[in-house]
Design a protein around this motif. Structure first.
Motif, mmCIF file in Angstrom:
data_model
loop_
_atom_site.group_PDB
_atom_site.id
_atom_site.type_symbol
_atom_site.label_atom_id
_atom_site.label_comp_id
_atom_site.label_asym_id
_atom_site.label_seq_id
_atom_site.Cartn_x
_atom_site.Cartn_y
_atom_site.Cartn_z
ATOM 1 N N HIS A 260 0.845 -1.207 0.000
ATOM 2 C CA HIS A 260 0.000 0.000 0.000
ATOM 3 C C HIS A 260 0.869 1.242 0.000
ATOM 4 O O HIS A 260 1.865 1.337 0.713
ATOM 5 C CB HIS A 260 -1.034 -0.007 1.122
ATOM 6 N N ASP A 272 5.431 2.573 7.462
ATOM 7 C CA ASP A 272 4.100 2.119 7.073
ATOM 8 C C ASP A 272 3.549 3.085 6.034
ATOM 9 O O ASP A 272 2.887 4.035 6.374
ATOM 10 C CB ASP A 272 3.206 2.053 8.313
ATOM 11 N N ASN A 273 3.774 2.930 4.724
ATOM 12 C CA ASN A 273 4.456 1.798 4.152
ATOM 13 C C ASN A 273 5.270 2.226 2.922
ATOM 14 O O ASN A 273 5.204 1.620 1.877
ATOM 15 C CB ASN A 273 3.409 0.727 3.796
ATOM 16 N N GLU A 306 -5.529 1.714 1.843
ATOM 17 C CA GLU A 306 -5.404 0.590 2.784
ATOM 18 C C GLU A 306 -5.729 1.034 4.198
ATOM 19 O O GLU A 306 -6.509 0.410 4.903
ATOM 20 C CB GLU A 306 -3.983 0.011 2.719
ATOM 21 N N GLU A 307 -5.131 2.150 4.610
ATOM 22 C CA GLU A 307 -5.274 2.583 6.008
ATOM 23 C C GLU A 307 -6.719 2.951 6.343
ATOM 24 O O GLU A 307 -7.144 2.828 7.475
ATOM 25 C CB GLU A 307 -4.360 3.788 6.287
ATOM 26 N N ASP A 332 3.926 -5.195 3.554
ATOM 27 C CA ASP A 332 3.427 -4.133 4.420
ATOM 28 C C ASP A 332 4.327 -4.058 5.644
ATOM 29 O O ASP A 332 4.401 -5.016 6.416
ATOM 30 C CB ASP A 332 1.976 -4.423 4.822
ATOM 31 N N MET A 333 5.029 -2.940 5.807
ATOM 32 C CA MET A 333 5.991 -2.761 6.896
ATOM 33 C C MET A 333 7.043 -3.869 6.865
ATOM 34 O O MET A 333 7.416 -4.421 7.903
ATOM 35 C CB MET A 333 5.274 -2.714 8.251
#
Ligand SMILES: [Zn+2]
Length: 470
Positions: A260, A272-273, A306-307, A332-333
Motif C-alpha cells: 500500500h 508504514d508503508n 489501505e489505512e 506491508d511494513m
C-alpha cells in the motif's frame, strides 16, 4: 564400438539440458541479488515518497504526488504502468481541536480518527470510562459527556476495538471519545473509527498517554474536567487509484505483488508503508531487468486506501477476480527479511522452504511460518481463497513505536534492510511466478472458512463487521 542406445542419448541430453537450465537459473538469481545489493534504487524511491510526496493519506494531494513519483520512476526503469481509478468513502482531515477548559485551559495534542465527521462545536464534562467496556460505560454518567478511555489493556484481557468502544459510547449518550494511547512519549495513534467508511457515530480522537493519564488523575482526585471539541474533518466520497505495473507472462495466470502506497498524514508513512512501496518498486525493476519472461504475468500493485479500510485491494479483487489470480505476495511494513509466512496455504510451504535454501546467504532465521493474518491488502485475496503470502521482516522496536504517528519518518528507514528485502522479494516472486498449479492451489469457499475459523480470523472480522460468508 558399442553405440549407446537411443534412450541413453535422450537421458544424457535431457540431463545436460536440465543442468544447463539450472545453471541459467542460478545466474539469473545471482544477477538479481547482486543488483539489489549493489545498485539498489529502493532507498531513493523511499526517500522521494516520504520527503517529496509526504504522508500520502488517500485522496490528498500528497497521495497523488506519491503516485506520480512511482509512475515516473517505473517509466524510467522501462516498466509500463496503468492507473486503476475508483471512488471510495473518503475522509478529509480538518483542523480538529480538543481543548481542556477547566480546571485550566490547555489544548490537547490530538488526532481525530478517520471518519470523524464535522459537527457543531460543543463543550462538556469529561468522564473516565476505563477501557471502554459496556460494563464500565454503564457505571459512569457518560450521557452528554466526553468519555476518556485508556487503551492500556490489563494483562490477559482482550482489548476492544476502537470502533466497538465508539458504538458503546454513542449508545450511552456520550458526545465524543478520547482514546488515551497506551505508549508513553507524547505519541498519537492514527486509525479509523470503523472499517465500513461510515461517519463515526460520535467524534473520536487519539490523545497522548501523558495527557490521558493527567485527565484520569484529575477525575479520580474529584476535580471536574470540562473540554471543548471542534471537528472540522469531513467524510466525503473521493476519487483515488491503484497503480499497476505489469510484466506479461506466458501462461494466462497472474501473480500479484502488492504494497500500500497510502499512509497516515501526520507523519511521512515511512515504515508504514513507503518501505513496502519502495521494495515493490525495486522488485519490479529487478524482475523486469533480469527475468522479464515468466510463466505467470506479474502484476505489481501499489494499493491505495489501505489505512482507511482496504479500499484499493478490495477494488482490485472486484475488477480482477476472474483474471486467474494464482497468488498474492504482500509487502506491508516489510523490514529486514527473516522468513516467509505461508498464511495457511500448506501447498506452498515446500516452495517457500526451497527459496529459504536458495537464499542461504541471507539471515532468514525464522524460515517458514504458516499463520494467516488480517488487516492488510492480502485480506481480500485470502477471503477468496487465493494463496496470500507475506515476507516476515524485522523492524527495530524503538523505530516501529512511531507507527501511525508524527515520527514515522524517513530517518527510521534501514537502507540495508530495504536492499535485502528487495533481493528476497524478487527471488521469491520469480519462483512463485514459475511455480506449477499444485504449489499455488486456491482454496474452496468451505476450505477458506475452515482456515479463517481455525486461525481466529472469523471472530476478528465479525467484530469489524467485515465477515463476508453469512
Ligand atoms: Zn500498513
Amino acid at each position: 564400438m558399442h553405440l549407446p542406445s537411443r534412450r541413453l542419448i535422450i537421458v544424457l541430453l535431457t540431463g545436460c539440458l536440465f543442468a544447463d537450465a539450472r545453471a541459467q537459473d542460478d545466474s539469473i538469481r545471482s544477477a538479481i541479488i547482486g543488483s539489489a545489493l549493489t545498485e539498489s534504487q529502493a532507498l531513493r524511491v523511499c526517500r522521494r515518497l516520504t520527503d517529496e510526496a509526504g504522508g500520502r493519506l488517500t485522496g490528498t494531494e500528497e497521495n497523488r504526488r506519491g503516485l506520480e513519483i512511482l509512475a515516473g520512476e517505473l517509466q524510467s526503469a522501462g516498466i509500463s504502468v496503468r492507473g486503476e481509478s475508483f471512488n471510495f468513502p473518503g475522509w478529509i482531515r480538518g483542523e480538529d481541536q480538543v481543548t481542556i477548559i477547566s480546571p485550566f485551559r490547555r489544548p490537547l495534542r490530538v488526532a481525530a480518527l478517520g471518519y470523524t465527521d464535522s459537527i457543531p462545536s460543543f463543550s462538556a464534562g469529561v468522564v473516565y470510562a476505563g477501557q471502554g467496556s459496556a460494563e464500565e460505560f454503564a457505571s459512569v454518567p457518560s450521557k452528554n459527556a466526553i468519555a476518556l478511555v485508556s487503551q492500556k489493556t490489563p494483562p490477559g484481557a482482550e482489548p476492544l476495538l476502537r470502533g466497538e468502544i465508539i458504538e458503546i459510547a454513542a449508545r450511552n449518550g456520550a458526545l465524543a471519545v478520547l482514546f488515551a494511547n497506551d505508549k508513553p512519549g507524547g505519541l498519537l495513534l492514527c486509525g479509523v473509527a470503523n472499517f465500513q467508511g461510515k461517519p463515526a457515530s460520535v467524534p473520536a480522537f487519539s490523545i497522548t498517554y501523558e495527557e490521558g493519564d493527567w485527565l484520569r488523575r484529575l477525575l479520580e482526585a474529584g476535580i471536574p474536567v470540562t473540554a471543548g471539541v471542534t471537528t472540522r474533518s469531513r467524510c466525503r466520497v473521493l476519487p483515488s487509484a491503484n497503480l499497476v505495473a505489469r510484466i506479461p507472462g506466458t501462461s494466462g495466470r497472474t501473480l500479484v505483488l502488492g504494497a500500500h502506497v497510502d499512509g497516515w498524514d501526520i507523519g511521512q508513512g515511512a515504515q508504514d508503508n513507503a518501505i513496502g512501496s519502495a521494495i515493490l518498486f525495486e522488485a519490479a525493476r529487478l524482475l523486469q531487468k533480469f527475468s522479464p519472461v515468466n510463466s505467470m504475468t506479474i502484476e505489481c500493485v501499489w494499493f491505495n486506501g489501505e489505512e482507511l479500510g482496504l479500499w484499493g485491494s478490495n477494488e482490485y479483487i472486484r475488477l480482477h477476480l476472474k483474471d486467474s489470480l494464482a497468488a498474492m505476495l504482500n509487502l506491508d511494513m516489510t523490514g529486514s527479511p527473516v522468513g516467509f509466512n505461508a498464511g495457511g496455504f500448506d501447498e506452498i510451504i515446500p516452495l517457500l522452504e526451497s527459496v529459504v535454501q536458495m537464499l542461504d546467504g541471507f539471515d532468514l532465521r525464522k524460515e517458514v511460518d504458516n499463520s494467516p493474518g488480517t488487516n492488510s491488502d492480502h485480506q481480500p485475496f485470502l477471503l477468496q481463497g487465493i494463496p496470500a503470502i507475506n515476507v516476515s521482516g524485522h523492524l527495530k522496536s524503538e523505530d516501529v513505536r512511531f507507527y501511525h504517528d508524527f515520527a514515522d519518518t524517513f530517518d527510521k528507514v534501514n537502507p540495508r534492510g530495504l536492499a535485502e528485502a528487495s533481493a528476497v522479494v524478487a527471488v521469491l516472486a520469480r519462483e512463485m511466478a514459475n511455480a506449477g498449479q499444485g504449489a499455488l492451489r486456491r482454496k474452496t469457499r468451505e476450505e477458506t472458512i475452515v482456515l479463517l475459523r481455525s486461525a481466529g480470523i472469523e471472530k476478528t472480522l465479525k467484530r469489524q463487521k467485515g465477515w463476508p460468508f453469512d
